[in-house]
Scaffold this motif. Structure first.
Motif, PDB file in Angstrom:
ATOM      1  N   ILE A  92       3.219  -2.291   9.899  1.00 35.69           N
ATOM      2  CA  ILE A  92       1.804  -2.615   9.686  1.00 35.69           C
ATOM      3  C   ILE A  92       1.481  -2.749   8.206  1.00 35.69           C
ATOM      4  N   TRP A  93       2.016  -1.836   7.413  1.00 33.68           N
ATOM      5  CA  TRP A  93       1.784  -1.961   5.963  1.00 33.68           C
ATOM      6  C   TRP A  93       2.443  -3.230   5.437  1.00 33.68           C
ATOM      7  N   CYS A 136       9.842   2.889  12.318  1.00 35.52           N
ATOM      8  CA  CYS A 136       8.490   3.335  11.964  1.00 35.52           C
ATOM      9  C   CYS A 136       7.450   2.244  12.211  1.00 35.52           C
ATOM     10  N   VAL A 137       6.502   2.571  13.091  1.00 35.32           N
ATOM     11  CA  VAL A 137       5.474   1.582  13.415  1.00 35.32           C
ATOM     12  C   VAL A 137       4.517   1.340  12.256  1.00 35.32           C
ATOM     13  N   PHE A 138       4.339   2.351  11.418  1.00 34.25           N
ATOM     14  CA  PHE A 138       3.419   2.184  10.298  1.00 34.25           C
ATOM     15  C   PHE A 138       3.980   1.223   9.264  1.00 34.25           C
ATOM     16  N   SER A 159      -0.622 -10.308   4.121  1.00 38.80           N
ATOM     17  CA  SER A 159      -1.920 -10.983   4.134  1.00 38.80           C
ATOM     18  C   SER A 159      -2.560 -10.958   2.744  1.00 38.80           C
ATOM     19  N   GLN A 168       2.511  -6.032   7.180  1.00 40.19           N
ATOM     20  CA  GLN A 168       1.533  -7.079   7.513  1.00 40.19           C
ATOM     21  C   GLN A 168       0.404  -7.115   6.489  1.00 40.19           C
ATOM     22  N   VAL A 169      -0.067  -5.920   6.132  1.00 41.42           N
ATOM     23  CA  VAL A 169      -1.159  -5.836   5.151  1.00 41.42           C
ATOM     24  C   VAL A 169      -0.727  -6.467   3.825  1.00 41.42           C
ATOM     25  N   PRO A 202       0.808  -1.222   0.000  1.00 42.34           N
ATOM     26  CA  PRO A 202       0.000   0.000   0.000  1.00 42.34           C
ATOM     27  C   PRO A 202       0.845   1.277   0.000  1.00 42.34           C
ATOM     28  N   ILE A 203       2.139   1.138   0.345  1.00 45.05           N
ATOM     29  CA  ILE A 203       3.021   2.304   0.363  1.00 45.05           C
ATOM     30  C   ILE A 203       4.436   1.816   0.074  1.00 45.05           C
TER      31      ILE A 203
END
Lengths: 146, 146
Positions: free
Chosen positions: A111-112, A106-108, A118, A114-115, A89-90
């Motif tokens: 997460i991206w 960077c915590v984001f 999946s 993980q996205v 996504p980024i």
DNA sequence: GTATACTCTACTATTATAATAGAGATTATC
DNA sequence: GATAATCTCTATTATAATAGTAGAGTATAC
């Protein structure tokens, strides 16, 4: 991840070719009509898919396009990534990305990541053979013969 | 799903405001400098976030921005959707979409639905309180005081 | 009343998307 | 070998989204 018209058309085209796999080439006009894709746009998409060796073509009379590999050997993920680019996504999720000053912290970013994982887990484990079976199940009128 | 610069900036801004939650407003210039976001662009983003009631502002001296809700009450999914739009990779996944002639039978549609769900499962279950904890853990130099 | 800080509207440059256009090359068949 | 069918290639275009930039206006603390 963003599926563009081009990507959507490419996937539907490959599924159609998968349905005709082994029965000789399919001409652009038939694909265009059946799938409701602008002919000239489809021409370009097929040329792209050819360059990536997803499909092969034959010119002249009795020409057309056919799948270059068995439908079970082509995944949704492969085609999607080829036409619409990375599924992340980024961009910073990519290992080789260097634009972020503190990517490690960077915590984001994680997460991206993980996205992305999946999503990959889904689309990299579905082949066009799978899709063909599903579409035969759900759509009785689906035409998988020449 | 596609995270734009605007979305990325918005998330980082909210995380920063979460770190300062309860300690009075933060001025745009500080956010801009700390997060390396163009000031004028950040102004617009903050106005958007204000209209959606994620943040609130106070004008004049001793003014600035602060979170309108507790960090534990704001999810990553909410902010992402608000700034960057629906997380679905293609519009046809939406229930109210009518552009596809055989949406019911489309095998791709259900797959993009799965992708959306798996993404939602991740981002709708992470709050900025969670993110704050994580960032405190991984980044010792993270400044969460005023 | 002045400095500080948010507010609002408009403008602009760049890129991606979704095509459209038209001339060119190849092949089967008569 | 002419012809029709079919793929091939390059260029052009219209629209929208993205990522800003600019500048005048409004509110508040002191």
């Amino acid at each position: 991840m963003k599926i563009t018209y081009k990507g959507d058309y490419a996937l539907k085209t490959i599924l159609d070719l998968a349905a005709h796999f082994g029965n000789g080439p399919v001409v652009i006009n038939d694909l265009s009509r059946r799938l409701d894709i602008p002919t000239k746009f489809l021409e370009q998409i097929l040329l792209d898919l050819k360059r990536a060796h997803f499909v092969e073509s034959k010119r002249g009379k009795i020409g057309g396009y056919s799948l270059a590999r068995h439908p079970g050997q082509i995944t949704l993920g492969e085609v999607t990534r080829f036409i619409d680019g990375p599924i992340e996504p980024i961009a910073c999720v990519d290992k080789r990305y260097s634009g972020c000053h503190d990517a490690g912290a960077c915590v984001f970013r994680s997460i991206w990541g993980q996205v992305s994982s999946s999503t990959a887990k889904i689309i990299d484990n579905i082949t066009f053979e799978d899709l063909l079976k599903r579409s035969k199940r759900t759509n009785k009128s689906f035409n998988y013969q020449i």
